[in-house]
Design a protein around this motif. Structure first.
Motif, PDB file in Angstrom:
ATOM      1  N   VAL A 114       0.809  -1.228   0.000  1.00  0.00           N
ATOM      2  CA  VAL A 114       0.000   0.000   0.000  1.00  0.00           C
ATOM      3  C   VAL A 114       0.836   1.268   0.000  1.00  0.00           C
ATOM      4  O   VAL A 114       0.287   2.376  -0.017  1.00  0.00           O
ATOM      5  CB  VAL A 114      -0.979   0.015   1.196  1.00  0.00           C
ATOM      6  N   ALA A 115       2.160   1.157   0.023  1.00  0.00           N
ATOM      7  CA  ALA A 115       3.026   2.342   0.016  1.00  0.00           C
ATOM      8  C   ALA A 115       4.415   1.929  -0.426  1.00  0.00           C
ATOM      9  O   ALA A 115       4.737   0.737  -0.486  1.00  0.00           O
ATOM     10  CB  ALA A 115       3.077   2.982   1.401  1.00  0.00           C
ATOM     11  N   ARG A 116       5.225   2.918  -0.724  1.00  0.00           N
ATOM     12  CA  ARG A 116       6.596   2.618  -1.136  1.00  0.00           C
ATOM     13  C   ARG A 116       7.559   3.654  -0.576  1.00  0.00           C
ATOM     14  O   ARG A 116       7.182   4.788  -0.272  1.00  0.00           O
ATOM     15  CB  ARG A 116       6.717   2.589  -2.657  1.00  0.00           C
ATOM     16  N   ASP A 117       8.787   3.217  -0.466  1.00  0.00           N
ATOM     17  CA  ASP A 117       9.893   4.110  -0.175  1.00  0.00           C
ATOM     18  C   ASP A 117      10.286   4.798  -1.479  1.00  0.00           C
ATOM     19  O   ASP A 117      10.051   4.265  -2.572  1.00  0.00           O
ATOM     20  CB  ASP A 117      11.056   3.278   0.378  1.00  0.00           C
ATOM     21  N   ILE A 118      10.916   5.944  -1.383  1.00  0.00           N
ATOM     22  CA  ILE A 118      11.295   6.685  -2.584  1.00  0.00           C
ATOM     23  C   ILE A 118      12.249   5.900  -3.479  1.00  0.00           C
ATOM     24  O   ILE A 118      12.369   6.159  -4.671  1.00  0.00           O
ATOM     25  CB  ILE A 118      11.920   8.040  -2.192  1.00  0.00           C
ATOM     26  N   GLU A 140       4.137   9.221  10.402  1.00  0.00           N
ATOM     27  CA  GLU A 140       2.740   9.628  10.251  1.00  0.00           C
ATOM     28  C   GLU A 140       2.156   9.126   8.934  1.00  0.00           C
ATOM     29  O   GLU A 140       1.013   8.643   8.891  1.00  0.00           O
ATOM     30  CB  GLU A 140       2.620  11.160  10.322  1.00  0.00           C
ATOM     31  N   SER A 141       2.934   9.231   7.858  1.00  0.00           N
ATOM     32  CA  SER A 141       2.455   8.760   6.561  1.00  0.00           C
ATOM     33  C   SER A 141       2.241   7.254   6.563  1.00  0.00           C
ATOM     34  O   SER A 141       1.258   6.747   6.011  1.00  0.00           O
ATOM     35  CB  SER A 141       3.450   9.139   5.458  1.00  0.00           C
ATOM     36  N   VAL A 142       3.165   6.538   7.186  1.00  0.00           N
ATOM     37  CA  VAL A 142       3.029   5.086   7.270  1.00  0.00           C
ATOM     38  C   VAL A 142       1.778   4.713   8.052  1.00  0.00           C
ATOM     39  O   VAL A 142       0.945   3.907   7.602  1.00  0.00           O
ATOM     40  CB  VAL A 142       4.279   4.455   7.930  1.00  0.00           C
ATOM     41  N   LEU A 143       1.606   5.286   9.218  1.00  0.00           N
ATOM     42  CA  LEU A 143       0.477   4.929  10.084  1.00  0.00           C
ATOM     43  C   LEU A 143      -0.854   5.306   9.464  1.00  0.00           C
ATOM     44  O   LEU A 143      -1.870   4.633   9.690  1.00  0.00           O
ATOM     45  CB  LEU A 143       0.647   5.594  11.445  1.00  0.00           C
ATOM     46  N   PRO A 147      -1.142   0.020   7.991  1.00  0.00           N
ATOM     47  CA  PRO A 147      -0.459  -1.216   7.554  1.00  0.00           C
ATOM     48  C   PRO A 147      -0.680  -2.354   8.537  1.00  0.00           C
ATOM     49  O   PRO A 147      -0.873  -2.137   9.733  1.00  0.00           O
ATOM     50  CB  PRO A 147       1.011  -0.798   7.515  1.00  0.00           C
ATOM     51  N   THR A 148      -0.656  -3.567   8.020  1.00  0.00           N
ATOM     52  CA  THR A 148      -0.705  -4.749   8.878  1.00  0.00           C
ATOM     53  C   THR A 148       0.683  -5.335   9.091  1.00  0.00           C
ATOM     54  O   THR A 148       0.876  -6.155   9.986  1.00  0.00           O
ATOM     55  CB  THR A 148      -1.624  -5.828   8.283  1.00  0.00           C
ATOM     56  N   ILE A 149       1.660  -4.935   8.275  1.00  0.00           N
ATOM     57  CA  ILE A 149       3.041  -5.336   8.448  1.00  0.00           C
ATOM     58  C   ILE A 149       3.926  -4.296   7.771  1.00  0.00           C
ATOM     59  O   ILE A 149       3.634  -3.859   6.651  1.00  0.00           O
ATOM     60  CB  ILE A 149       3.342  -6.747   7.876  1.00  0.00           C
ATOM     61  N   VAL A 150       4.974  -3.872   8.466  1.00  0.00           N
ATOM     62  CA  VAL A 150       5.957  -2.940   7.923  1.00  0.00           C
ATOM     63  C   VAL A 150       7.299  -3.652   7.873  1.00  0.00           C
ATOM     64  O   VAL A 150       7.704  -4.310   8.840  1.00  0.00           O
ATOM     65  CB  VAL A 150       6.061  -1.665   8.787  1.00  0.00           C
ATOM     66  N   ALA A 168       2.795   2.134  17.977  1.00  0.00           N
ATOM     67  CA  ALA A 168       1.402   2.153  17.550  1.00  0.00           C
ATOM     68  C   ALA A 168       0.824   0.747  17.434  1.00  0.00           C
ATOM     69  O   ALA A 168      -0.349   0.581  17.086  1.00  0.00           O
ATOM     70  CB  ALA A 168       1.272   2.886  16.215  1.00  0.00           C
ATOM     71  N   GLY A 169       1.654  -0.269  17.703  1.00  0.00           N
ATOM     72  CA  GLY A 169       1.175  -1.645  17.672  1.00  0.00           C
ATOM     73  C   GLY A 169       1.257  -2.316  16.321  1.00  0.00           C
ATOM     74  O   GLY A 169       0.688  -3.400  16.129  1.00  0.00           O
ATOM     75  N   ILE A 170       1.969  -1.703  15.383  1.00  0.00           N
ATOM     76  CA  ILE A 170       2.107  -2.278  14.041  1.00  0.00           C
ATOM     77  C   ILE A 170       3.278  -3.266  14.033  1.00  0.00           C
ATOM     78  O   ILE A 170       4.387  -2.913  14.464  1.00  0.00           O
ATOM     79  CB  ILE A 170       2.367  -1.177  12.994  1.00  0.00           C
TER      80      ILE A 170
END
Length: 356
Positions: A114-118, A140-143, A147-150, A168-170
């Motif tokens: 659902v997201a990417r690093d640059i 903040e952007s990640v949260l 996400p269910t896994i980072v 945050a419990g991720i």
């Protein structure tokens, strides 16, 4: 220092971050400010392509396994920073380096990212929101993406962002970065296990290692015993960053697999990078120079490269012999490493051994 497209954390907390990354050493911290300035971006094998056909034409794409694997969860795995992490869902995956994104997509789980690093510069990831500023993670952007896994590695930072995500419990898994070809299978297996798809990981590991071996078979025999000496340079002309790679630059494994000698390492540079000087280049005496594409462009191509003090006097400078590979894949040591090795071999031995 091990420079890659992932490049490691940069920014105001680079020194703090450097203390929490045992695997890659203090590599990224030394280039932290410079990298901020540069803004660098920077199943199956049923119908296999030749190594050459998979190289340049597909450089900006990954090749997923056939069929999306079904994760078997939950799983509990060991994180490289000493934590135990339990993953119960892969519905919303956020990889925080380009090389980790490459592995997740190639395993066939790209639809759940659902997201990417640059630094995830390949085509399939282009639609995703970026959750880093320069090379720093925005917690903040990640949260905000729930996400269910980072996924991170020991160079990911700043440390406050990592702590904030965990607090945050991720579930957040930190993995060891790759240093060379021997790490390709390990990284794939680690990510596959954490995502509950170990069988897909075994398949991808086998495919990747087989393809790398195929490329190595194309390396010319050096019957005269004279292997080409290749120096890896990290350049960012706009930021006046000119570095010569040594034993820990991360490129040595690729150069050796391509039948070359790492000129920096051979000349006695036992660390990662050192500032380019005429004396260091004369001692390295490279026959060819390996560069990231953006670095080559940043100094104005070949004409600009030979204006860097000491370059024109080397055999590589006199012959105008360079090898360039995209920043986003050169040192990832992942599922596309066979393409990287193909490009190095083809350019290094082009036209009877002369580069371009």
């Amino acid at each position: 220092m091990r420079i890659s497209q992932d490049f490691a954390p940069t920014g105001p907390d680079a020194a703090t971050t450097a203390r929490r990354r045992p695997a890659r050493g203090r590599a990224a911290a030394a280039l932290a400010l410079a990298l901020v300035l540069t803004g660098c971006g920077g199943g199956g094998d049923a119908a296999p392509k030749s190594a050459s056909a998979r190289s340049s034409a597909d450089a900006d794409r990954v090749e997923p396994l056939a069929g999306a694997p079904k994760p078997k969860l939950p799983v509990t795995v060991d994180s490289a920073d000493g934590e135990k992490v339990t993953i119960g869902s892969t519905d919303r995956i956020v990889p925080l380096t380009g090389s980790l994104s490459e592995i997740v997509f190639t395993l066939g789980l790209g639809e759940q990212v659902v997201a990417r690093d640059i630094t995830a510069t390949f085509e399939q990831a282009a639609r995703l929101p970026v959750v880093t500023r320069a090379h720093d993670v925005s917690a903040e952007s990640v949260l905000s993406l729930k996400p269910t896994i980072v996924l991170a590695d020991t160079t990911t930072g700043p440390s406050e962002a990592i702590d904030q995500i965990r607090d945050a419990g991720i579930p957040l898994l930190v993995v060891e970065p790759a240093q060379g070809l021997d790490d390709v299978g390990r990284r794939i297996g680690t990510i596959a296990e954490a995502l509950g798809v170990p069988s897909a990981g075994a398949e991808l590991k086998e495919r990747t290692e087989k393809r790398i071996a195929e490329v190595q078979k194309t390396v010319p025999d050096h019957t005269d015993g004279e292997k080409p000496r290749v120096a890896f340079l990290y350049l960012r002309g706009s930021a006046s960053v000119y570095l010569l790679g040594g034993a820990e630059s991360g490129a040595g494994s690729l150069l050796e697999a391509a039948g070359a000698v790492d000129a920096g390492k051979e000349s006695g540079l036992d660390k990662d990078f050192t500032a380019i000087t005429s004396e260091a280049l004369a001692k390295a005496a490279p026959d060819a120079i390996l560069l990231m594409t953006k670095g080559f462009e940043s100094v104005g191509g070949m004409d600009g490269l030979v204006r860097i003090p000491g370059i024109a006097e080397t055999p590589a400078g006199m012959d105008r012999r360079v090898v360039t590979v995209d920043d986003g894949v050169l040192l990832n040591y992942g599922p596309r490493t066979d393409r990287v090795l193909t490009e190095i071999v083809e350019q290094l031995y082009a036209k009877g051994g002369k580069g371009r």
